[in-house]
Design an enzyme around this catalytic site. Structure first.
Site, mmCIF file in Angstrom:
data_model
loop_
_atom_site.group_PDB
_atom_site.id
_atom_site.type_symbol
_atom_site.label_atom_id
_atom_site.label_comp_id
_atom_site.label_asym_id
_atom_site.label_seq_id
_atom_site.Cartn_x
_atom_site.Cartn_y
_atom_site.Cartn_z
ATOM 1 N N HIS A 37 0.907 -1.256 0.077
ATOM 2 C CA HIS A 37 0.136 -0.008 0.127
ATOM 3 C C HIS A 37 0.832 1.429 -0.073
ATOM 4 O O HIS A 37 0.447 2.251 -0.731
ATOM 5 C CB HIS A 37 -0.855 -0.028 1.265
ATOM 6 C CG HIS A 37 -1.679 -1.268 1.501
ATOM 7 N ND1 HIS A 37 -1.805 -2.029 2.322
ATOM 8 C CD2 HIS A 37 -2.834 -1.262 0.752
ATOM 9 C CE1 HIS A 37 -2.764 -3.045 2.238
ATOM 10 N NE2 HIS A 37 -3.444 -2.559 1.230
ATOM 11 N N GLY A 147 -2.365 -1.967 -6.906
ATOM 12 C CA GLY A 147 -1.198 -3.014 -6.796
ATOM 13 C C GLY A 147 -1.523 -4.223 -7.924
ATOM 14 O O GLY A 147 -2.670 -4.740 -8.043
ATOM 15 N N ASP A 150 -3.237 -7.865 -7.123
ATOM 16 C CA ASP A 150 -4.572 -8.100 -7.561
ATOM 17 C C ASP A 150 -4.885 -7.847 -8.728
ATOM 18 O O ASP A 150 -5.493 -6.971 -9.152
ATOM 19 C CB ASP A 150 -5.260 -7.239 -6.557
ATOM 20 C CG ASP A 150 -5.450 -7.764 -5.100
ATOM 21 O OD1 ASP A 150 -5.661 -9.086 -4.893
ATOM 22 O OD2 ASP A 150 -5.268 -6.968 -4.150
#
Lengths: 283, 283
Positions: A37, A147, A150
């Site tokens: 993240h 990201g 995924d």
């Protein structure tokens, strides 16, 4: 960093930023932040005037037997990390704020969903699509950062943006990994020590697949087979899927060409891990 | 007035208007403009810095047995009328431009649809929702203007905007009528001279219902019954529906209270006409 809990206030901030001509980079998350993240947030910060992140565990994208209730949460820690990554506004609404009443409208993702994680999570991406439509409307970002861990989600967000002409640019960001190759994930904390030892084999199985492609193997089934064999040998968890597909269309390939994703999912005792790599194989 | 046919160009214009801090009033239409549309356009012009209209006969909102192919079209006339009404940008994409490929995402409207026109047009409002999401994304209007003749559409657009937090304000505009009360509609041209004579009875039946409400009648079924009787007596077309519902929720009412819609639809030989009035009944 300002923490915003109300939709009305976040919308007002977004309108103001728009009026001031500021570019806005947006990182939607479900919290329990990790370096993956933070890489998205730092990138959003670097490429835009203002970086906005959201932390919202979206009930709509969890199935009835999934881990919505137990999904890991730690807002105090997330706050510090987001601030450190240069986030200017952290949007953190509660469920009532995002879904004040039963929806009159639902979104159905009809392509790119019946493979990979979508196969075992019916309705998951419909819930993702709804929350992203809402977040994009509220925050009106110039760019949204996703990201590539995924990869299916990124492919579907790409389709959502194209199909609905959403005025936002999708920026896919490479998966961040531990030193031993394990893809960072909020769910990694749920691995037993033994499983944690095994987990890097997911990435290694993908690298094996990649090396086969680089050696000229053209048969997607052979590559998937080799990855599966490697995982069976090295991992105690149950293999959920091994797939080799065209990216971002996520359809089967008669032979390796163009952009290709190799993707795996393994169910450990208390966490299902996924990983993938996307290869440009030329023609 | 500038005519814009490409999504990319319209998006660029919208971005520029946003940057310049201009408010944008938007009137989505399927063309074949009449005074009803022009009232929307004039209002959009008056209340905003710039007025944008779209003319796009959206195939997605027509059922297989509906009149997509024969829906009346006259772009040259529409152009003149839109320009006269103060439109600054007329967006007129073709079908390939709006739907360049099969959609990966569909929208389903699950409330407010199984009544009125929605009952006999399954999927109609799903198609409306998709095209409006696209148009709102492309044009990014401050306000969008909808005629109350299509009250169900206005109610559903309201739900769409609220549910998805779309950054646009819905402005409902009163139905424009001929001198004899007939609601303006692109489909009126398809009435035979005899049917055209009868058509004002739709509005008169609604006024009869309204007068009953004003006299204190509380039973929605009695009001609907009186409207139906009036229509049966005065109109040769087939009554499609007469409904008395809460507005904008479009659910049945045990008794008249709050905001109420009286709505009728009649099938003439070559055109199905609709009309309604919304009453504030207090409580």
């Amino acid at each position: 960093m300002k923490i915003v809990k109300s939709v009305a206030e976040m919308s007002e901030i977004a309108r103001r930023l728009k009026r001031e001509g500021k570019t806005v980079g947006f990182v939607p998350t479900m919290g329990y932040l990790h370096e993956g993240h933070l890489a998205l947030m730092e990138r959003a910060r670097k490429e835009n005037d203002v970086a906005v992140a959201s932390i919202f565990v979206n009930p709509l994208q969890f199935g009835p037997n999934e881990d919505y209730e137990t999904y890991p949460r730690d807002f105090e820690r997330d706050k510090r990390l987001a601030e450190g990554a240069g986030i200017g506004y952290l949007f953190h609404p509660d469920v009532k704020e995002m879904y004040p009443r039963e929806l009159s409208v639902t979104v159905k993702v009809v392509k790119r969903t019946d493979v990979l994680c979508g196969r075992s999570r019916p309705g998951h991406f419909d819930g993702v699509a709804v929350v992203l439509l809402k977040l994009f409307s509220i925050i009106q970002p110039t760019r949204a950062y996703f990201g590539m861990k995924d990869a299916q989600q990124a492919a579907i967000v790409g389709a959502l943006i194209e199909d609905l002409n959403l005025p936002v640019e999708l920026v896919p960001v490479e998966t961040v990994r531990e030193k031993d190759g394990l893809a960072k994930s909020s769910r990694n904390v749920r691995l037993t020590p033994e499983e944690r030892e095994e987990a890097p084999h997911l990435y290694r199985s993908l690298l094996l697949g990649k090396s086969l492609v680089e050696k000229g193997e053209k048969d997607p089934e052979k590559i998937a087979g080799a990855i599966k064999d490697y995982l069976t040998e090295n991992v105690s968890g149950e293999i959920d899927y091994v797939e080799v597909l065209a990216y971002p269309e996520l359809v089967p390939l008669p032979e390796i060409r163009g952009r290709v994703i190799l993707a795996v999912a393994v169910k450990f005792s208390n966490a299902r891990l996924i990983d993938n790599i996307v290869l440009e194989t030329g023609e």
